[in-house]
Motif scaffolding. Structure first.
Motif, short mmCIF file in Angstrom:
data_model
loop_
_atom_site.label_atom_id
_atom_site.label_comp_id
_atom_site.label_asym_id
_atom_site.label_seq_id
_atom_site.Cartn_x
_atom_site.Cartn_y
_atom_site.Cartn_z
N ASN A 284 3.65 11.71 6.90
CA ASN A 284 5.03 11.61 6.42
C ASN A 284 5.83 10.58 7.21
OD1 ASN A 284 4.89 13.29 8.66
ND2 ASN A 284 6.71 14.46 8.10
N ASP A 285 5.54 10.44 8.53
CA ASP A 285 6.22 9.42 9.32
C ASP A 285 5.82 8.01 8.87
OD1 ASP A 285 7.74 11.09 10.91
OD2 ASP A 285 6.14 11.36 12.39
N LYS A 286 4.56 7.87 8.50
CA LYS A 286 4.12 6.57 8.00
C LYS A 286 4.85 6.19 6.72
CE LYS A 286 -0.53 6.58 10.00
NZ LYS A 286 -2.00 6.56 9.72
N LEU A 287 5.06 7.18 5.87
CA LEU A 287 5.83 6.91 4.64
C LEU A 287 7.27 6.53 4.97
CD1 LEU A 287 4.56 9.74 2.24
CD2 LEU A 287 4.17 7.27 2.04
N ASP A 288 7.88 7.24 5.95
CA ASP A 288 9.26 6.94 6.34
C ASP A 288 9.39 5.51 6.86
OD1 ASP A 288 10.02 9.45 5.65
OD2 ASP A 288 10.12 10.25 7.69
N ARG A 289 8.33 5.00 7.51
CA ARG A 289 8.39 3.66 8.08
C ARG A 289 7.78 2.60 7.17
NH1 ARG A 289 6.50 4.03 14.31
NH2 ARG A 289 6.24 1.80 13.86
N SER A 290 7.45 3.00 5.97
CA SER A 290 6.79 2.07 5.05
C SER A 290 7.81 1.14 4.37
CB SER A 290 6.04 2.87 3.97
OG SER A 290 5.59 2.00 2.94
N ARG A 291 7.53 -0.12 4.44
CA ARG A 291 8.36 -1.11 3.73
C ARG A 291 8.21 -0.97 2.22
NH1 ARG A 291 12.44 -4.01 2.35
NH2 ARG A 291 12.04 -6.14 1.67
N GLY A 292 7.03 -0.52 1.80
CA GLY A 292 6.75 -0.46 0.38
C GLY A 292 7.62 0.52 -0.38
N ILE A 293 8.04 1.63 0.26
CA ILE A 293 8.83 2.64 -0.43
C ILE A 293 10.19 2.09 -0.85
CG2 ILE A 293 9.94 4.89 -0.23
CD1 ILE A 293 6.90 5.02 -0.46
N VAL A 294 10.92 1.49 0.12
CA VAL A 294 12.25 0.96 -0.22
C VAL A 294 12.11 -0.25 -1.15
CG1 VAL A 294 13.48 1.82 1.80
CG2 VAL A 294 12.25 -0.33 1.97
N LEU A 295 11.04 -1.04 -0.97
CA LEU A 295 10.83 -2.19 -1.85
C LEU A 295 10.60 -1.75 -3.28
CD1 LEU A 295 10.50 -5.25 -2.04
CD2 LEU A 295 8.07 -4.95 -1.55
N LEU A 296 9.84 -0.66 -3.45
CA LEU A 296 9.60 -0.14 -4.80
C LEU A 296 10.90 0.30 -5.45
CD1 LEU A 296 7.54 0.72 -6.96
CD2 LEU A 296 7.38 2.94 -5.81
N GLY A 297 11.75 1.02 -4.68
CA GLY A 297 13.05 1.42 -5.22
C GLY A 297 13.90 0.22 -5.59
N GLY A 298 13.87 -0.83 -4.77
CA GLY A 298 14.63 -2.04 -5.06
C GLY A 298 14.14 -2.74 -6.31
N LEU A 299 12.82 -2.75 -6.51
CA LEU A 299 12.27 -3.39 -7.70
C LEU A 299 12.65 -2.64 -8.97
CD1 LEU A 299 8.71 -4.39 -6.40
CD2 LEU A 299 10.69 -5.89 -6.79
N PHE A 300 12.68 -1.32 -8.91
CA PHE A 300 13.16 -0.53 -10.05
C PHE A 300 14.60 -0.91 -10.38
CE2 PHE A 300 9.57 2.45 -9.64
CZ PHE A 300 9.35 2.74 -10.98
#
Length: 461
Positions: free
Chosen positions: A257-273
């Motif tokens: 879960n910490d890796k997900l919190d620090r993942s650039r991909g999560i916020v990038l995915l939200g931004g692309l949506f």
């Protein structure tokens, strides 16, 4: 943080000040002595409206109390929208790219004069993009520049930032201009759709924006006291921010879960949506903006610029700490709006002023009535809903282009914000001052821009 408590108040010697600076100091003394807290101001306006409705309309005290209660939560959705706008604007301003840009702008400041000019210019630019961004940038720039130029009068510096807010209704987030350009607006049967090319990009609005943008920073520079002992300073140490600590835990020791919190991909995915939705919106509807679209634009930009979810959460947490007064005060202004509209007081004010106008002066009188109503309803959208049913038919009767009165009402709303403390609340929370510290100086902005706007409306309309 309360830097205002640490300000060193020196004895003023105004003999070397120019006339504008002397006038500003005169208003500053009045504000420091007599201007109450912003919430007290809202309660006083509530009482004035209550009594005014009884005296000037056929409403009874019982009626006015009911109108107040009925209106108290009418702006709840709008309150949530403006809080979201401010929080998203603040979070965006704290991203690394925007923070670096503001820091570079602050580095240009070496003297009090350049400090005043740079802060005013940056606030004007940001306010043209969005009112929320304008307020955030004004507060952040005042703090950054206050640290770099400690001999500047901090009150005037913060007032200069807030003065840049006066231009926001001439920019991309102008409530009346966006409202009448939106399909299905309440007055479409009366005036049809009025595109932003006839309002925001009209010759009147362009002239107003250009003149105020080019001159206001230098007017604010004239306000600044000339002698160091006349100035009110703030300890730069009190303006320092506590940096957000980065998580330095090695990646191989992080839980999933910490890796997900620090993942650039999560916020990038939200931004692309967000980018996809906004792209489809503008392709389908053209350059149509409303508060929800603007908020999504800021959220999308923040998602794209923050490094991970944890950074975004910290930014939003910090931004949210500055908006508590919105939630406290806006229901009271909604109650005022309920009393003004339901009692007929708005008709009495706007109709009375409009009755003085002819086909050449209607935009000017629409501007004046809008400025007066803004003191009681500091909401571009809420105020337009009250005033449009009076001003638009008057324009049609006098064969005045409705787009001109839309521009006039918008500028009237922005104009008296210089002496209406509501919108200064979040900016002052960032800068660390009280409303009484700056409003004497922004009164000069009110007087100056009032002359400019009135002249343009009378000469071109």
């Amino acid at each position: 943080m309360e830097p205002a408590k640490k300000i060193d108040h020196e004895k003023n010697n105004e003999e070397k000040n120019n006339l504008i600076s002397k006038l500003a100091m005169f208003f500053a003394k009045i504000a420091e002595k007599w201007l109450p807290d912003a919430f007290v101001f809202a309660v006083i306006l509530t009482l004035i409206t209550f009594v005014g409705g009884i005296i000037l309309t056929d409403s009874t005290p019982y009626d006015m109390a009911i109108h107040w209660g009925d209106g108290f939560w009418q702006l709840l959705e709008f309150t949530a929208q403006i809080i979201t706008t401010f929080v998203m604007s603040y979070a965006l301003a704290m991203t690394k790219p925007v923070s670096r840009a503001l820091e570079r702008a602050a580095n240009l400041c070496k003297t009090p004069n350049t400090a005043i000019i740079v802060v005013t210019f940056t606030a004007l630019i940001a306010s043209l993009i969005s009112w929320g961004l304008g307020l955030v940038v004004a507060g952040i720039m005042a703090k950054l520049v206050g640290k770099k130029v400690p001999d500047v009068d901090y009150r005037v510096l913060v007032a200069s930032g807030y003065s840049g807010f006066v231009i926001w209704e001439g920019g991309l987030s102008s409530s009346p201009a966006l409202f009448v350009a939106t399909q299905g607006h309440n007055f479409e049967d009366t005036v049809g759709l009025i595109p932003t090319s006839d309002t925001l990009f009209s010759i009147i609005n362009i002239i107003l924006v250009v003149v105020i943008f080019a001159t206001l920073p230098f007017i604010m520079k004239l306000i600044h006291p000339k002698k160091p002992e006349q100035r009110v300073h703030v300890d730069p140490e009190l303006l320092k921010e506590t940096p957000m600590k980065a998580d330095e835990t090695p990646s191989n020791k992080l839980s999933p879960n910490d890796k997900l919190d620090r993942s650039r991909g999560i916020v990038l995915l939200g931004g692309l949506f967000g980018l996809f939705y906004l792209g489809n919106h503008f392709v389908t509807n053209g350059f149509e903006l409303d508060l929800n679209t603007v908020n999504l634009m800021f959220l999308t930009a923040a998602l794209l610029l923050y490094g991970n979810v944890r950074e975004l959460g910290n930014g939003l947490k910090k931004a949210s700490s500055s908006v508590g007064q919105f939630a406290l005060q806006y229901p009271f202004y909604a109650g005022i709006m309920g009393m003004i509209s339901a009692s007929g007081l708005a008709v009495w004010i706007s109709g009375g002023i409009a009755s003085l106008a002819n086909d050449n002066t209607l935009p000017f009188f629409a501007f004046l009535s809008s400025g007066l109503l803004n003191m009681f309803v500091p909401s571009g959208g809420g105020q337009w809903a009250i005033q449009a049913p009076i001003i638009l038919p008057a324009a049609l009767d006098m064969e005045v282009d409705p787009s001109k009165v839309v521009v006039a009402v918008a500028w009237g709303d922005a104009w008296t914000n210089m002496i209406q403390p509501f919108w200064a609340i979040p900016m002052l929370a960032i800068a660390g001052l009280k409303i009484r510290d700056i409003m004497g100086f922004t009164t000069i902005t009110l007087l100056y821009t009032g002359i400019v706007i009135s002249a343009v409306l009378l000469l071109i309309s």
